[in-house]
Design a protein around this motif. Structure first.
Motif, short mmCIF file in Angstrom:
data_model
loop_
_atom_site.label_atom_id
_atom_site.label_comp_id
_atom_site.label_asym_id
_atom_site.label_seq_id
_atom_site.Cartn_x
_atom_site.Cartn_y
_atom_site.Cartn_z
N LYS A 1 -1.76 5.18 8.61
CA LYS A 1 -1.62 3.91 8.91
C LYS A 1 -1.17 3.20 10.26
O LYS A 1 -1.07 2.22 10.31
N ARG B 1 -1.50 -6.91 -5.82
CA ARG B 1 -1.19 -7.20 -4.39
C ARG B 1 -1.74 -8.51 -4.05
O ARG B 1 -0.99 -9.30 -3.20
N SER C 1 1.28 -2.64 -7.48
CA SER C 1 -0.09 -3.16 -7.91
C SER C 1 0.03 -4.67 -7.62
O SER C 1 1.13 -5.30 -6.99
N GLN D 1 1.29 8.89 5.40
CA GLN D 1 1.17 7.58 5.46
C GLN D 1 1.41 6.96 7.04
O GLN D 1 0.59 6.27 7.38
N GLU E 1 0.83 -1.17 -0.10
CA GLU E 1 -0.04 -0.01 0.02
C GLU E 1 0.82 1.23 -0.21
O GLU E 1 0.60 2.18 -0.75
N ILE E 2 1.71 1.21 0.89
CA ILE E 2 2.76 2.36 1.00
C ILE E 2 3.56 2.51 -0.53
O ILE E 2 3.74 3.79 -0.65
N GLY F 1 2.66 1.89 -3.25
CA GLY F 1 1.64 1.80 -4.25
C GLY F 1 2.08 0.76 -5.41
O GLY F 1 1.47 1.04 -6.57
#
Ligand SMILES: Nc1ncnc2c1ncn2[C@@H]1O[C@H](COP(=O)(O)OP(=O)(O)O)[C@@H](O)[C@H]1O
Ligand SMILES: [Mg+2]
Lengths: 291, 279
Positions: free
Chosen positions: B192, A115, A113, B188, A108-109, A111
């Protein structure tokens, strides 16, 4: 050529912590090259600076003298480039995230794809398939640590920094993860820096073993492994293996008999040669009397 | 436990209402009243010093279920007014508290400069501030819900700041280091790591905050009896010696506070379940 392939290069590296009760020399005059694709283990008693060295590579601590490059750049640039995955000594999972969400955190951090596939692949690698939806507290300590390894693998950095990742695991799980780690390393050609307290583990895994010693923290020996690349678990009973293990044991047990006995014990469970020794007393140069 | 309280209450009602009942009896030239009759009449005075439980509950019943909700005599109507001010003030106070906590945690200068003022703000008695706010804002034409809500906010932001500063600082250094190895942006790290870590603290603070928000709204109403609300009922009740009305309003206020705290607790449980807290 060999310079270009250098992943970590430390020259006369030193790091001194200033604390309220004086300076602690965590690292002094460390010279070390880690080439691409190497598996380097760091071994030595508590407080000899193993964690600190890993943290310097990771740009989590700043050296106070000497120089270090990671992938030919400063550790800071390497970190900004997300050049490494770090496995901490404790799992450090986020308790409000499920296992798969924890593994997804770096994705996520950054970014990234893809996943779901990455999560599935790395959880499979550490044998945690089926635990995706569990929260960390529902897993044993060993499983939590495996989840944290999956998290470090999920974004596929070329360099892996692992600080005693298997220290808290039982023998059987540890053996299994050791051979899985070797396979992963052989398949992915990653560079791995691995801290351990176990001589057999270091010998089994490494292409290079860095022996360290405390007060002040320094590198006392660097032993290149002559074991074949292909290493089934039972290689640990071969004479070559035992000979190398003996060499490592000697290297981390210089001169005195006390030290020799003490050091031999850290192939077993006890992390520190002096059972009552805290890192603090280790580094202050006053080992408790050993019996 | 409850039974003991009710019993004690009835006994206290006899004792506290006895002098006035004596006066009434002597005016009516009643002598030798049996104790049971005497006790019963102390529990049925029109303006008793201490109304008996059944009088209070009859009033609560009549003034809520028994009265048209749009009527100015309906306690439900007044409770609604108070609830509006409470919720608006609580929302504003929570937002302000969270905002201040975020600034304090992320900026050392505001940590040092803000915190003393925040603590000082709570040393000023709210009874002194409330009339100033209500009358002051009334003078510039702001009346109704907003002045009350501001007082509620003034009270409720404090537990939220204190709780959230602590909550946002709970992440361990190893959890922060992990974020650093990912080269995570400050946003973030906040969204998070710091924010989810602080959620339990937020709910604990909000439980305190919502209860004192209600107090703030009632105190605000005491300073302006035009707008209605439970505070106004308390005030007019005490002008007119309507003790039954005062007690009924008090009970409604207490019930409202309990309901609000329970509602926050319910939201907390929902959040906990989503965040994997141990059952
Ligand atoms: N943040 C710190 N502040 C002060 N001293 C530290 C800090 N981190 C580590 N040390 C000291 O540096 C020495 C090396 O520690 P460390 O690298 O953790 O050793 P190891 O991982 O080999 O057990 C120890 O003496 C330890 O007490
Ligand atoms: Mg360590």
């Amino acid at each position: 050529m060999s310079l270009a392939a250098s992943v970590v290069s430390a020259k006369n590296l030193g790091l001194t912590f200033s604390t309220n009760d004086g300076d602690v020399i965590a690292l002094s005059d460390v010279n070390l090259e880690i080439g691409a694709g190497e598996f380097v283990s760091f071994i030595g008693p508590s407080g000899c600076g193993k964690t600190t060295f890993l943290r310097v590579i990771a740009d989590l601590e700043q050296p106070t003298s000497g120089s270090i490059t990671v992938n030919g750049t400063s550790p800071s640039d390497a970190r900004l480039n997300r050049a490494y995955g770090y496995v901490f000594q404790a799992p450090a999972l986020y308790p409000w995230r499920t296992i798969e969400q924890n593994v997804a955190l770096p994705l996520e951090i950054m970014g990234l794809s893809d996943r779901a596939a990455r999560i599935q692949r790395t959880l499979e690698l550490v044998n945690l398939t089926g635990f995706e939806k569990k929260f960390p507290w529902q897993l044993s300590g060993g499983m939590q640590q495996r989840a944290s390894i999956a998290r470090a693998l999920s974004f596929d950095a070329d360099l892996l920094l692992m600080d005693e990742p298997f220290g808290a695991l039982d023998e059987i799980v540890r053996d299994h993860l050791n051979s899985e780690l070797l396979k992963l390393w052989a398949r992915t050609k990653k560079t791995i820096a691995f801290v351990t307290h176990s001589i057999p583990e270091a010998v089994y895994l490494s292409t290079k073993i860095v022996v360290m010693s405390p007060r002040p923290g320094r590198v006392t020996d660097i032993i290149e492994s002559d074991l074949p690349a292909e290493r089934p678990l039972d290689i640990r009973e071969t004479p070559e293996f035992l000979r190398l293990a003996a060499r490592v044991r000697d290297a981390c047990a210089p001169a005195t008999r006390t030290r020799s006995r003490a050091c031999a014990s850290f192939s077993t469970a006890r992390p520190c040669p002096f059972s009552s020794c805290s890192p603090r007393s280790c580094s202050s140069g006053t080992p408790p009397p050993s019996g | 436990m409850l039974a003991a309280i009710v019993l004690f209450w009835y006994a206290a009602a006899i004792w506290m209402n006895a002098p006035w009942q004596d006066t009434l009896n002597s005016r009516a030239n009643l002598t030798n009243v049996p104790f049971t009759d005497f006790a019963l009449s102390t529990w049925a005075q029109a303006k008793p010093v201490l109304p008996s439980p059944h009088q209070v509950f009859a009033e609560v019943w009549n003034a809520t279920i028994g009265t048209d909700i749009t009527s100015k005599r309906s306690l439900a109507y007044h409770a609604g007014i108070t609830l509006g001010g409470t919720l608006l003030g609580f929302a504003l106070g929570t937002l302000l508290g969270v905002g201040l906590a975020v600034m304090i945690v992320h900026n050392d200068a505001s940590n040092r400069s803000l915190m003393p003022w925040i603590i000082a703000s709570q040393t000023i008695p709210i009874l002194a501030i409330a009339p100033m706010v209500v009358v002051g804002l009334g003078a510039v034409g702001v009346t109704g819900m907003l002045p009350k809500a501001l007082i509620s906010m003034y009270l409720s932001f404090f537990p939220v700041v204190v709780g959230m500063v602590k909550g946002l600082r709970t992440p361990e250094s190893i959890q922060l280091d992990l974020m650093r190895t990912y080269n995570a942006s400050p946003w973030q790290v906040f969204s998070k790591l710091r924010w989810p870590s602080a959620i339990p603290f937020l709910f604990a603070s909000m439980k305190v905050g919502i209860a004192i928000s209600l107090i703030g709204a009632v105190v605000g109403e005491l300073s302006n009896n035009a707008g209605g609300g439970l505070g106004v009922r308390l005030l007019t009740g005490s002008y007119n010696g309507q003790t039954v009305q005062i007690w009924a309003a008090l009970f409604i206020a207490a019930g409202l506070a309990a309901a609000l705290v329970i509602a926050v607790g319910f939201a907390e449980r929902l959040a906990n379940a989503r965040m994997g807290a141990r059952a």
